[in-house]
Design a protein around this motif. Sequence first.
Motif, PDB file in Angstrom:
ATOM      1  N   MET A   1     143.828  76.566  54.843  1.00  0.00           N
ATOM      2  CA  MET A   1     144.024  76.657  56.292  1.00  0.00           C
ATOM      3  C   MET A   1     143.691  78.075  56.750  1.00  0.00           C
ATOM      4  SD  MET A   1     147.440  75.817  58.538  1.00  0.00           S
ATOM      5  CE  MET A   1     148.364  77.151  57.805  1.00  0.00           C
ATOM      6  N   GLN A   2     142.970  78.181  57.849  1.00  0.00           N
ATOM      7  CA  GLN A   2     142.581  79.483  58.388  1.00  0.00           C
ATOM      8  C   GLN A   2     143.793  80.190  58.986  1.00  0.00           C
ATOM      9  OE1 GLN A   2     139.437  80.751  58.239  1.00  0.00           O
ATOM     10  NE2 GLN A   2     140.228  82.670  59.088  1.00  0.00           N
ATOM     11  N   ILE A   3     144.034  81.428  58.580  1.00  0.00           N
ATOM     12  CA  ILE A   3     145.148  82.196  59.106  1.00  0.00           C
ATOM     13  C   ILE A   3     144.750  82.782  60.461  1.00  0.00           C
ATOM     14  CG2 ILE A   3     146.555  84.270  58.729  1.00  0.00           C
ATOM     15  CD1 ILE A   3     146.501  83.692  55.798  1.00  0.00           C
ATOM     16  N   PRO A   4     145.618  82.691  61.450  1.00  0.00           N
ATOM     17  CA  PRO A   4     145.287  83.277  62.766  1.00  0.00           C
ATOM     18  C   PRO A   4     145.037  84.771  62.640  1.00  0.00           C
ATOM     19  CG  PRO A   4     147.237  81.865  62.903  1.00  0.00           C
ATOM     20  CD  PRO A   4     146.922  82.014  61.451  1.00  0.00           C
ATOM     21  N   PRO A   5     144.097  85.302  63.422  1.00  0.00           N
ATOM     22  CA  PRO A   5     143.795  86.735  63.353  1.00  0.00           C
ATOM     23  C   PRO A   5     145.025  87.612  63.509  1.00  0.00           C
ATOM     24  CG  PRO A   5     142.152  85.597  64.678  1.00  0.00           C
ATOM     25  CD  PRO A   5     143.220  84.595  64.370  1.00  0.00           C
ATOM     26  N   SER A   6     145.999  87.173  64.293  1.00  0.00           N
ATOM     27  CA  SER A   6     147.204  87.983  64.518  1.00  0.00           C
ATOM     28  C   SER A   6     148.040  88.132  63.257  1.00  0.00           C
ATOM     29  CB  SER A   6     148.054  87.364  65.628  1.00  0.00           C
ATOM     30  OG  SER A   6     148.468  86.051  65.259  1.00  0.00           O
ATOM     31  N   GLU A   7     147.836  87.259  62.256  1.00  0.00           N
ATOM     32  CA  GLU A   7     148.613  87.306  61.026  1.00  0.00           C
ATOM     33  C   GLU A   7     147.853  87.947  59.869  1.00  0.00           C
ATOM     34  OE1 GLU A   7     150.349  83.540  60.044  1.00  0.00           O
ATOM     35  OE2 GLU A   7     150.820  83.082  62.133  1.00  0.00           O
ATOM     36  N   VAL A   8     146.608  88.336  60.095  1.00  0.00           N
ATOM     37  CA  VAL A   8     145.835  89.010  59.049  1.00  0.00           C
ATOM     38  C   VAL A   8     146.371  90.424  58.860  1.00  0.00           C
ATOM     39  CG1 VAL A   8     143.572  89.935  58.435  1.00  0.00           C
ATOM     40  CG2 VAL A   8     143.760  87.637  59.411  1.00  0.00           C
ATOM     41  N   VAL A   9     146.544  90.809  57.603  1.00  0.00           N
ATOM     42  CA  VAL A   9     147.054  92.135  57.263  1.00  0.00           C
ATOM     43  C   VAL A   9     145.940  92.937  56.607  1.00  0.00           C
ATOM     44  CG1 VAL A   9     148.667  93.448  55.821  1.00  0.00           C
ATOM     45  CG2 VAL A   9     149.417  91.338  56.963  1.00  0.00           C
ATOM     46  N   SER A  10     145.702  94.146  57.075  1.00  0.00           N
ATOM     47  CA  SER A  10     144.753  95.070  56.454  1.00  0.00           C
ATOM     48  C   SER A  10     145.368  96.457  56.543  1.00  0.00           C
ATOM     49  CB  SER A  10     143.403  95.024  57.163  1.00  0.00           C
ATOM     50  OG  SER A  10     142.477  95.886  56.526  1.00  0.00           O
ATOM     51  N   ASP A  11     145.905  96.909  55.426  1.00  0.00           N
ATOM     52  CA  ASP A  11     146.714  98.120  55.412  1.00  0.00           C
ATOM     53  C   ASP A  11     146.184  99.072  54.348  1.00  0.00           C
ATOM     54  OD1 ASP A  11     148.864  99.912  55.670  1.00  0.00           O
ATOM     55  OD2 ASP A  11     150.044  98.834  54.166  1.00  0.00           O
ATOM     56  N   VAL A  12     146.101 100.355  54.681  1.00  0.00           N
ATOM     57  CA  VAL A  12     145.655 101.353  53.722  1.00  0.00           C
ATOM     58  C   VAL A  12     146.528 102.587  53.852  1.00  0.00           C
ATOM     59  CG1 VAL A  12     143.944 102.296  55.311  1.00  0.00           C
ATOM     60  CG2 VAL A  12     143.696 102.706  52.880  1.00  0.00           C
ATOM     61  N   ALA A  13     146.815 103.217  52.723  1.00  0.00           N
ATOM     62  CA  ALA A  13     147.579 104.467  52.706  1.00  0.00           C
ATOM     63  C   ALA A  13     146.891 105.427  51.756  1.00  0.00           C
ATOM     64  CB  ALA A  13     149.016 104.211  52.266  1.00  0.00           C
ATOM     65  N   GLY A  35     145.175  87.322  54.148  1.00  0.00           N
ATOM     66  CA  GLY A  35     144.615  86.404  55.128  1.00  0.00           C
ATOM     67  C   GLY A  35     143.151  86.576  55.442  1.00  0.00           C
ATOM     68  N   LEU A  36     142.427  87.431  54.700  1.00  0.00           N
ATOM     69  CA  LEU A  36     140.984  87.521  54.899  1.00  0.00           C
ATOM     70  C   LEU A  36     140.296  86.325  54.246  1.00  0.00           C
ATOM     71  CD1 LEU A  36     140.338  91.319  54.173  1.00  0.00           C
ATOM     72  CD2 LEU A  36     140.681  90.213  56.388  1.00  0.00           C
ATOM     73  N   ALA A  37     139.044  86.120  54.586  1.00  0.00           N
ATOM     74  CA  ALA A  37     138.284  85.047  53.955  1.00  0.00           C
ATOM     75  C   ALA A  37     138.009  85.414  52.490  1.00  0.00           C
ATOM     76  CB  ALA A  37     136.966  84.825  54.689  1.00  0.00           C
ATOM     77  N   PRO A  38     138.040  84.448  51.569  1.00  0.00           N
ATOM     78  CA  PRO A  38     137.694  84.735  50.174  1.00  0.00           C
ATOM     79  C   PRO A  38     136.273  85.271  50.071  1.00  0.00           C
ATOM     80  CG  PRO A  38     138.718  82.571  50.381  1.00  0.00           C
ATOM     81  CD  PRO A  38     138.418  83.040  51.777  1.00  0.00           C
ATOM     82  N   GLY A  39     136.028  86.092  49.061  1.00  0.00           N
ATOM     83  CA  GLY A  39     134.693  86.654  48.888  1.00  0.00           C
ATOM     84  C   GLY A  39     134.629  87.623  47.738  1.00  0.00           C
ATOM     85  N   ASP A  40     133.667  88.522  47.787  1.00  0.00           N
ATOM     86  CA  ASP A  40     133.461  89.524  46.750  1.00  0.00           C
ATOM     87  C   ASP A  40     133.546  90.916  47.356  1.00  0.00           C
ATOM     88  OD1 ASP A  40     133.014  87.606  44.784  1.00  0.00           O
ATOM     89  OD2 ASP A  40     130.846  87.574  45.135  1.00  0.00           O
ATOM     90  N   GLY A  90     140.986  86.755  49.417  1.00  0.00           N
ATOM     91  CA  GLY A  90     141.358  87.286  50.720  1.00  0.00           C
ATOM     92  C   GLY A  90     142.650  88.067  50.696  1.00  0.00           C
ATOM     93  N   ASN A  91     143.310  88.058  49.520  1.00  0.00           N
ATOM     94  CA  ASN A  91     144.582  88.754  49.368  1.00  0.00           C
ATOM     95  C   ASN A  91     144.471  89.733  48.199  1.00  0.00           C
ATOM     96  OD1 ASN A  91     145.873  86.928  51.319  1.00  0.00           O
ATOM     97  ND2 ASN A  91     145.679  85.412  49.685  1.00  0.00           N
ATOM     98  N   GLN A  92     144.699  91.012  48.473  1.00  0.00           N
ATOM     99  CA  GLN A  92     144.628  92.026  47.425  1.00  0.00           C
ATOM    100  C   GLN A  92     145.606  93.136  47.760  1.00  0.00           C
ATOM    101  OE1 GLN A  92     142.395  92.655  44.472  1.00  0.00           O
ATOM    102  NE2 GLN A  92     142.512  90.444  44.664  1.00  0.00           N
ATOM    103  N   SER A  93     146.237  93.702  46.736  1.00  0.00           N
ATOM    104  CA  SER A  93     147.045  94.891  46.956  1.00  0.00           C
ATOM    105  C   SER A  93     147.105  95.696  45.674  1.00  0.00           C
ATOM    106  CB  SER A  93     148.462  94.540  47.434  1.00  0.00           C
ATOM    107  OG  SER A  93     149.142  93.766  46.465  1.00  0.00           O
ATOM    108  N   GLY A  94     147.102  97.014  45.801  1.00  0.00           N
ATOM    109  CA  GLY A  94     147.145  97.862  44.625  1.00  0.00           C
ATOM    110  C   GLY A  94     146.934  99.315  44.998  1.00  0.00           C
ATOM    111  N   ILE A  95     146.785 100.124  43.974  1.00  0.00           N
ATOM    112  CA  ILE A  95     146.507 101.546  44.142  1.00  0.00           C
ATOM    113  C   ILE A  95     145.280 101.894  43.324  1.00  0.00           C
ATOM    114  CG2 ILE A  95     147.338 103.901  43.721  1.00  0.00           C
ATOM    115  CD1 ILE A  95     150.171 102.875  44.171  1.00  0.00           C
TER     116      ILE A  95
END
Length: 284
Positions: A1-13, A35-40, A90-95
Motif C-alpha cells: 500500500m502506498q504511504i501518504p506523502p505526509s507519513e514519509v520520513v526522511s531524516d538525517v543527522a 515509506g519511500l518507494a523500494p529501489g536501489d 524504502g525503509n533504512q536507518s543507520g550510521i
Amino acid sequence: MQIPPSEVVSDVARRAPCAALRPFVRPYEGYRTRGLAPGDHVGMPGPYLTVIVAMEPRLEIARAPRQGAGVFETLASGITTSPVTITHDGNQSGIQLSLTPLGSRALLGVPTAALGEWLVGLDDLVGADAAELRERVCAAPAWAARFDVVDEILLRCLREFDLDSRLVRAWTALTSGPQPSVADVALDLGWSRRHLVSKFSAEFGVGPKEAVRIARFHRSHRRWRDPACTDLAALAAECGFYDQPHMNREWRAMAGMSPTTWREREVFSFVQDCAAVDEEGMAS
C-alpha cells in the motif's frame, strides 16, 4: 500500500567525532527513511573507507565489485573505483562513518589495502565491539546519544600504529587537489616514481593515479548533491576534469551512470557526504 506523502520520513543527522578521533574519521552521518518507494542506492567511490552500522532493517548489498549479494548488520569496506549497489524496500536507518587511511590503521588495525574492494562485517576487524556498537546504537533514543556511543567505542578501538609519514604526505598531496603529477610527488619525497607506486599501492590498495581519480570524482559527486549546482561544464572545470565529456566518462566508470541519471534516480542523497555541510563541520 502506498504511504501518504505526509507519513514519509526522511531524516538525517550529522556530528563531528570527539577531538581525539578527528584525524581518523569524518563527521558521523545518521540516516533514517520510512515509506519511500523500494529501489536501489548506489554507494559511490570516495577517498575514505566506509563503515556502516545498520539499525533497521539490515543492510542488503545487491552488487559489489568482488562479491555477490550479502546482508550485513555492520559493514566495513576499503577504497575502490567501483560502486556498490544497496537494495532497499524504502525503509533504512543507520550510521555511516567515513574513515581516513590513518583511521584504518588506528581504528581497524589494518592498512587500507587489507580491505581493498571487499565488504566485510565490522566484527571481522574489531571483534565483539562491533556487536556492542550496533546493539547500543539501536537502543539509544536519539541521534546525539547514538553518536555518543560511536565516540565511546571508537575511542576504545583506538590504538598506536606505525605509518611512514611520507605516505601520508603523498596521499594528502594526491587527493586534496589541485593535484600535482605523480612524478612531482615522488620527487618531493625523494623516491623514484616506481618506488612511490609500489609503497602507495601496498598501503592504500589503489595506485597514485587511481587515488587522484577517486578524489576528483568524489569532489564532483559531493558538489552535484547540491540542487543549486546545475552547470555540468562548470562543475567539471571546478573539480579538475579536462572537460565535461571527461567527467561524464569518469562518472560512468565509477558510478555506472551519468551525473544527470544519478540525480534523477537517487533518493538517499544524504547517506554519503552532504553537500550542504562542510566535511570538517557539523550540521546545525
